[in-house]
Scaffold this active site. Structure first.
Site, PDB file in Angstrom:
ATOM      1  CB  THR A  14      -0.911  -0.027   1.246  1.00 15.68           C
ATOM      2  OG1 THR A  14      -1.664  -1.236   1.210  1.00 15.68           O
ATOM      3  CG2 THR A  14      -1.868   1.144   1.277  1.00 15.68           C
ATOM      4  CB  SER A  63       3.053  -7.767   1.356  1.00 18.38           C
ATOM      5  OG  SER A  63       2.061  -7.712   2.329  1.00 18.38           O
ATOM      6  CB  THR A  97       0.453  -3.813   6.203  1.00 17.41           C
ATOM      7  OG1 THR A  97      -0.734  -3.866   5.398  1.00 17.41           O
ATOM      8  CG2 THR A  97       0.976  -2.391   6.266  1.00 17.41           C
TER       9      THR A  97
HETATM   10  N1  GLU Z   1      -1.588  -3.708   2.341  1.00 22.36           N
HETATM   11  C1  GLU Z   1      -1.699  -4.827   1.514  1.00 22.36           C
HETATM   12  C2  GLU Z   1      -0.328  -5.389   1.185  1.00 22.36           C
HETATM   13  O1  GLU Z   1       0.102  -6.178   1.969  1.00 22.36           O
HETATM   14  C3  GLU Z   1      -2.651  -4.677   0.385  1.00 22.36           C
HETATM   15  C4  GLU Z   1      -2.119  -4.007  -0.860  1.00 22.36           C
HETATM   16  C5  GLU Z   1      -2.259  -4.864  -2.075  1.00 22.36           C
HETATM   17  O2  GLU Z   1      -2.455  -6.074  -1.976  1.00 22.36           O
HETATM   18  O3  GLU Z   1      -2.162  -4.318  -3.142  1.00 22.36           O
HETATM   19  O4  GLU Z   1       0.360  -5.072   0.257  1.00 22.36           O
END
Ligand code: GLU
Length: 332
Positions: A14, A63, A97
């Site tokens: 994100t 992620s 995250t």
């Molecule tokens: N915050 C999440 C991640 O771990 C979601 C973002 C996404 O999958 O694009 O990247």
């Protein structure tokens, strides 16, 4: 005084996301775009005030797509960057995250504790209203560049808090204060005036990491069996059939799986699969009680199931001896 040189690695998430609408906190994983580290730096010129940043491209993904082979490649990217540019004083990794705590813990076990590495994410895409991406990125660079970070190894910075890689966990889907370290609390804060640590760093006793993964391209398969009322041994049997060398049981606290699941785990242990007993509740230790010892199972202590899986996987590259694996869990 010259600014410290900090490697900044783009792994997506994100914090590297552009939403298609400034109010989109929801659909951007599917409808938005992930930026490269260079593109993130173009949008965040404020970061240059705190360090001489060396961008290192890695992956631009959510992620949930990061896994063990990425951890090994990330480790290699860091060690290669240090070898080519010994002036680099630390690293910042822009990361999603979802699996951030797993990447951070893996790196903490495989990099020397002398090297400050800050893994940072955001809850709201870079271009949305009240995004935390810029503030978190600035704090991450400040922490990585701070001389007091030397000897603290891998840290997680989110929402002004600094967490130890071992303790940090994501505890909320949408709140900005998404990460916590349960009962242990943060190890410090990125306050407006300065970076503050709650206690001095233990002087690193060695430049050697806990586990040497140089040249490794894969880790042994370890799965996690999550207990729920009435669950049977189907998941455990499927993991064995898939070739798991180890299984972490994320059981009812204080560390007891459901009866049929337990039977399947005992069977797996007898057949040579290493079983680690952890708990699904997120706080408190799984102690080394007599029953676990008698079965030849390892007690995870207060390590979360996802982190126990990483430690077991690294341990299994060295040994299948239960006593030695238990020593790793008592130490790391
Ligand atoms: N915050 C999440 C991640 O771990 C979601 C973002 C996404 O999958 O694009 O990247």
């Amino acid at each position: 005084m010259a600014s410290p040189s900090i490697g900044i690695i783009g792994a997506g998430g994100t914090i590297s996301s552009l939403a298609s609408d400034p109010r989109d906190y929801l659909d951007y994983p599917e409808t938005g775009r992930k930026l490269s580290v260079e593109e993130v730096l173009e949008r965040l010129p404020e970061l240059d005030a705190f360090a001489d940043l060396v961008p290192i491209g890695f992956r631009s993904v959510g992620s949930s797509a990061i896994g063990p082979s990425d951890w090994l490649r990330l480790h290699q990217a860091i060690t290669t960057a240090v070898r080519h540019n010994p002036a680099i004083a630390g690293f910042v990794i822009l990361h999603g995250t979802a699996t951030l705590e797993e990447t951070a813990y893996f790196l903490s076990l495989t990099l020397p504790a002398t090297l400050p590495v800050v893994v940072v994410g955001a809850q709201r895409p870079l271009n949305t209203v009240s995004s935390d991406a810029a503030a978190n990125a600035i704090n991450a660079v400040r922490v990585a560049a701070d001389p007091a970070s030397y000897g603290r190894g891998v840290m997680v910075v989110m929402n002004d808090e600094i967490h130890a890689a071992r303790d940090a966990t994501k505890g909320s889907t949408y709140r900005l204060h998404a990460f916590h370290s349960a009962a242990n609390g943060p190890i410090g804060f990125a306050d407006p005036d300065r970076v503050v640590f709650r206690f001095p760093a233990h002087p690193p006793t060695s430049e050697e990491p806990a586990f040497d993964v140089d040249g490794m391209t894969e880790l042994p398969r370890v799965d996690i069996a999550y207990s729920y009322a009435g669950c049977d041994g189907a998941a455990v049997e499927a993991f064995r059939a898939a070739g798991a060398a180890g299984i972490v049981s994320a059981a009812f606290a204080p560390g007891i799986p459901a009866p049929l699941e337990r039977e399947a785990l005992c069977e797996a242990a007898r057949a040579g699969t290493v079983i680690v007993q952890s708990s699904r509740v997120g706080q408190g230790r799984v102690a080394r009680r007599g029953w676990l010892d008698a079965q030849g199972w390892v007690a995870a202590g207060d390590l979360s199931p996802v982190k126990a899986r990483i430690l077991l996987s690294l341990a299994l590259r060295q040994t299948t001896d239960i006593g030695r694996i238990q020593d790793f869990f008592d130490r790391y």
